[in-house]
Each structure stands twice: as structure tokens, then as C-alpha cells.
Design a protein around this motif. Structure first.
Motif, PDB file in Angstrom:
ATOM      1  N   GLU A  49      37.762 107.156  94.247  1.00  7.89           N
ATOM      2  CA  GLU A  49      37.993 106.586  92.919  1.00  7.89           C
ATOM      3  C   GLU A  49      38.321 105.098  92.942  1.00  7.89           C
ATOM      4  OE1 GLU A  49      40.789 108.910  90.588  1.00  7.89           O
ATOM      5  OE2 GLU A  49      40.027 110.740  91.549  1.00  7.89           O
ATOM      6  N   TYR A  50      38.945 104.642  94.014  1.00  2.00           N
ATOM      7  CA  TYR A  50      39.408 103.252  94.088  1.00  2.00           C
ATOM      8  C   TYR A  50      38.747 102.483  95.238  1.00  2.00           C
ATOM      9  CZ  TYR A  50      42.875 104.610  90.654  1.00  2.00           C
ATOM     10  OH  TYR A  50      43.482 105.045  89.507  1.00  2.00           O
ATOM     11  N   GLU A  51      37.558 102.918  95.617  1.00  2.00           N
ATOM     12  CA  GLU A  51      36.820 102.287  96.721  1.00  2.00           C
ATOM     13  C   GLU A  51      36.611 100.793  96.485  1.00  2.00           C
ATOM     14  OE1 GLU A  51      32.627 102.973  99.140  1.00  2.00           O
ATOM     15  OE2 GLU A  51      32.941 103.991  97.240  1.00  2.00           O
ATOM     16  N   ASP A  52      36.522 100.397  95.232  1.00  2.00           N
ATOM     17  CA  ASP A  52      36.288  98.995  94.908  1.00  2.00           C
ATOM     18  C   ASP A  52      37.504  98.105  95.163  1.00  2.00           C
ATOM     19  OD1 ASP A  52      37.493 100.430  92.755  1.00  2.00           O
ATOM     20  OD2 ASP A  52      36.968  98.840  91.352  1.00  2.00           O
ATOM     21  N   ILE A  53      38.705  98.696  95.282  1.00  2.00           N
ATOM     22  CA  ILE A  53      39.894  97.849  95.414  1.00  2.00           C
ATOM     23  C   ILE A  53      40.756  98.108  96.649  1.00  2.00           C
ATOM     24  CG2 ILE A  53      40.098  97.348  92.958  1.00  2.00           C
ATOM     25  CD1 ILE A  53      42.436  99.447  92.988  1.00  2.00           C
ATOM     26  N   VAL A  54      40.639  99.282  97.275  1.00  2.00           N
ATOM     27  CA  VAL A  54      41.453  99.566  98.472  1.00  2.00           C
ATOM     28  C   VAL A  54      40.624 100.259  99.543  1.00  2.00           C
ATOM     29  CG1 VAL A  54      43.687  99.759  97.284  1.00  2.00           C
ATOM     30  CG2 VAL A  54      42.317 101.807  97.640  1.00  2.00           C
ATOM     31  N   LYS A 108      46.489  98.711  88.124  1.00  2.00           N
ATOM     32  CA  LYS A 108      46.804  97.308  87.840  1.00  2.00           C
ATOM     33  C   LYS A 108      46.016  96.387  88.775  1.00  2.00           C
ATOM     34  CE  LYS A 108      50.823  95.194  86.251  1.00  2.00           C
ATOM     35  NZ  LYS A 108      52.277  95.078  86.270  1.00  2.00           N
ATOM     36  N   ILE A 109      45.889  96.772  90.043  1.00  2.00           N
ATOM     37  CA  ILE A 109      45.097  95.982  90.996  1.00  2.00           C
ATOM     38  C   ILE A 109      43.658  95.888  90.494  1.00  2.00           C
ATOM     39  CG2 ILE A 109      44.132  95.903  93.332  1.00  2.00           C
ATOM     40  CD1 ILE A 109      46.739  97.273  94.288  1.00  2.00           C
ATOM     41  N   ARG A 110      43.107  97.028  90.066  1.00  2.00           N
ATOM     42  CA  ARG A 110      41.724  97.051  89.570  1.00  2.00           C
ATOM     43  C   ARG A 110      41.583  96.156  88.338  1.00  2.00           C
ATOM     44  NH1 ARG A 110      39.372 102.641  88.971  1.00  2.00           N
ATOM     45  NH2 ARG A 110      38.433 102.216  90.989  1.00  2.00           N
ATOM     46  N   GLU A 111      42.530  96.259  87.407  1.00  2.00           N
ATOM     47  CA  GLU A 111      42.489  95.466  86.179  1.00  2.00           C
ATOM     48  C   GLU A 111      42.472  93.965  86.502  1.00  2.00           C
ATOM     49  OE1 GLU A 111      45.673  94.451  82.680  1.00  2.00           O
ATOM     50  OE2 GLU A 111      45.628  96.524  83.413  1.00  2.00           O
ATOM     51  N   TYR A 112      43.336  93.532  87.396  1.00  2.00           N
ATOM     52  CA  TYR A 112      43.376  92.119  87.776  1.00  2.00           C
ATOM     53  C   TYR A 112      42.094  91.704  88.493  1.00  2.00           C
ATOM     54  CZ  TYR A 112      48.124  90.964  86.365  1.00  2.00           C
ATOM     55  OH  TYR A 112      49.251  90.689  85.630  1.00  2.00           O
ATOM     56  N   ARG A 113      41.571  92.556  89.383  1.00  2.00           N
ATOM     57  CA  ARG A 113      40.333  92.245  90.093  1.00  2.00           C
ATOM     58  C   ARG A 113      39.188  92.017  89.136  1.00  2.00           C
ATOM     59  NH1 ARG A 113      40.139  94.259  95.597  1.00  2.00           N
ATOM     60  NH2 ARG A 113      41.529  92.757  96.542  1.00  2.00           N
ATOM     61  N   GLN A 114      39.131  92.852  88.105  1.00  2.00           N
ATOM     62  CA  GLN A 114      38.055  92.719  87.127  1.00  2.00           C
ATOM     63  C   GLN A 114      38.143  91.400  86.369  1.00  2.00           C
ATOM     64  OE1 GLN A 114      38.556  96.391  84.953  1.00  2.00           O
ATOM     65  NE2 GLN A 114      37.222  97.520  86.361  1.00  2.00           N
ATOM     66  N   LYS A 115      39.344  90.835  86.298  1.00  2.00           N
ATOM     67  CA  LYS A 115      39.546  89.542  85.645  1.00  2.00           C
ATOM     68  C   LYS A 115      39.402  88.375  86.619  1.00  2.00           C
ATOM     69  CE  LYS A 115      42.710  91.421  82.211  1.00  2.00           C
ATOM     70  NZ  LYS A 115      44.098  91.445  81.733  1.00  2.00           N
ATOM     71  N   HIS A 120      49.055  91.847  93.940  1.00  2.00           N
ATOM     72  CA  HIS A 120      49.714  92.640  94.978  1.00  2.00           C
ATOM     73  C   HIS A 120      50.983  93.224  94.390  1.00  2.00           C
ATOM     74  CE1 HIS A 120      46.975  91.081  97.944  1.00  2.00           C
ATOM     75  NE2 HIS A 120      47.234  89.870  97.516  1.00  2.00           N
ATOM     76  N   PRO A 121      51.154  94.545  94.469  1.00  2.00           N
ATOM     77  CA  PRO A 121      52.374  95.158  93.938  1.00  2.00           C
ATOM     78  C   PRO A 121      53.613  94.600  94.643  1.00  2.00           C
ATOM     79  CG  PRO A 121      50.748  96.826  94.517  1.00  2.00           C
ATOM     80  CD  PRO A 121      50.241  95.518  95.039  1.00  2.00           C
ATOM     81  N   PRO A 122      54.750  94.597  93.954  1.00  2.00           N
ATOM     82  CA  PRO A 122      55.984  94.126  94.589  1.00  2.00           C
ATOM     83  C   PRO A 122      56.309  94.963  95.826  1.00  2.00           C
ATOM     84  CG  PRO A 122      56.316  94.518  92.240  1.00  2.00           C
ATOM     85  CD  PRO A 122      54.954  95.028  92.591  1.00  2.00           C
ATOM     86  N   ARG A 123      56.839  94.328  96.823  1.00  2.00           N
ATOM     87  CA  ARG A 123      57.181  95.021  98.059  1.00  2.00           C
ATOM     88  C   ARG A 123      58.372  95.938  97.880  1.00  2.00           C
ATOM     89  NH1 ARG A 123      56.255  90.410 102.129  1.00  2.00           N
ATOM     90  NH2 ARG A 123      54.091  90.930 102.293  1.00  2.00           N
ATOM     91  N   ASN A 124      58.277  97.134  98.437  1.00  2.00           N
ATOM     92  CA  ASN A 124      59.448  98.004  98.464  1.00  2.00           C
ATOM     93  C   ASN A 124      59.942  98.201  99.885  1.00  2.00           C
ATOM     94  OD1 ASN A 124      57.947 100.024  99.742  1.00  2.00           O
ATOM     95  ND2 ASN A 124      58.134 101.493  98.088  1.00  2.00           N
ATOM     96  N   PHE A 125      59.306  97.509 100.837  1.00  2.00           N
ATOM     97  CA  PHE A 125      59.711  97.633 102.229  1.00  2.00           C
ATOM     98  C   PHE A 125      59.854  96.246 102.829  1.00  2.00           C
ATOM     99  CE2 PHE A 125      58.406  97.603 106.713  1.00  2.00           C
ATOM    100  CZ  PHE A 125      59.459  98.321 107.223  1.00  2.00           C
TER     101      PHE A 125
END
Length: 139
Positions: A49-54, A108-115, A120-125
Motif C-alpha cells: 500500500e505504501y510502496e511509493d513512500i517507504v 502524512k508522508i504520502r501527502e507531503y510527497r505528493q506536494k 519525517h515523523p518526529p523521533r520517538n527514539f
């Protein structure tokens, strides 16, 4: 679908993960950690489903012990999302597809890529950061 999930090994780690232009989701696990391959099945769906972004891969923690040590995991299965070889997000245990998509902000990554932007999501580690429990125990 199997072609969408790469087997991460020491031999291909740099080329596959560190040099990847897309964020990389890696399942660090062993056969006994995910009975029936439920989590790997979920990752297969996400990979399609997300091959285009990850990119998506698996790392056998028993076969790739040195590589596994770099991830500083304390339980398996553990999912990590990496960008440029840096762990951004870490999730442990058996996780639902919806939670993976939500926490790793794939939509959200996909939405930004399309624009035309990278997001990059905020780091949790943060490597080496002590948790509050650890610092309380030391006092």
C-alpha cells in the motif's frame, strides 16, 4: 508481495537501508517472536500500500547478531523506521496495521510527497537517552 519485503543482512544493510532515499521500516524479529507470521503479513500489506513512500524489510535477530546490537532492542518483535540509517521511530510487540500507519505517519508522508516535500515523523527514539524510570532507579 514477498519481493516488497527485503531480508536485511549485514551484507546488504548499507546499500539497502542507509543509502535508501525512502524511509525504511524494519521488523527485528525471530521465528518464535511472531507465531504464524502475523506481523510480517501486516508489513506485507503496508509494503504494497505504501510502496511509493517507504521500503520494508525484516532482520532475523538470531542470524544477524552484530547488526541487531546496533538497534539496542530489549524485546522482540520490534519495528523501527529509519531515515538515512538513523532510527526515527521504534515500536515493540505485536502491533496493529492501523497503529503502525498512524504512529509512523505514513499517510502524512504520502501527502507531503505528493506536494513535493519530504516529511519525517518526529523521533520517538533517541539513542543513549535515559528513560525517567532508569534515572529514578539510579537515585
Amino acid at each position: 508481495m514477498a519481493k516488497l519485503i527485503k531480508k536485511i543482512r549485514d551484507a546488504n544493510y548499507e546499500q539497502e537501508v542507509i543509502l535508501s532515499v525512502k524511509p525504511y521500516i524494519i521488523l527485528l524479529s525471530a521465528p518464535f517472536c511472531d507465531p504464524g507470521g502475523r506481523l510480517e503479513g501486516i508489513l506485507g500489506e503496508i509494503a504494497a500500500e505504501y510502496e511509493d513512500i517507504v521500503n520494508v524489510g525484516t532482520l532475523d535477530i538470531l542470524r544477524e547478531k552484530e547488526l541487531t546490537e546496533m538497534f539496542e532492542i530489549s524485546s522482540a518483535p520490534t519495528l523501527v523506521m529509519m531515515t538515512g540509517g538513523v532510527v526515527d521511530i521504534r515500536m515493540s510487540g505485536i502491533i496493529s496495521k492501523e497503529d503502525i500507519i498512524d504512529v509512523m505517519e505514513l499517510d502524512k508522508i504520502r501527502e507531503y510527497r505528493q506536494k513535493g516535500f519530504n516529511y519525517h515523523p518526529p523521533r520517538n527514539f533517541i539513542p543513549g537517552a535515559e528513560s525517567e524510570e532508569d534515572s529514578d532507579e539510579q537515585e
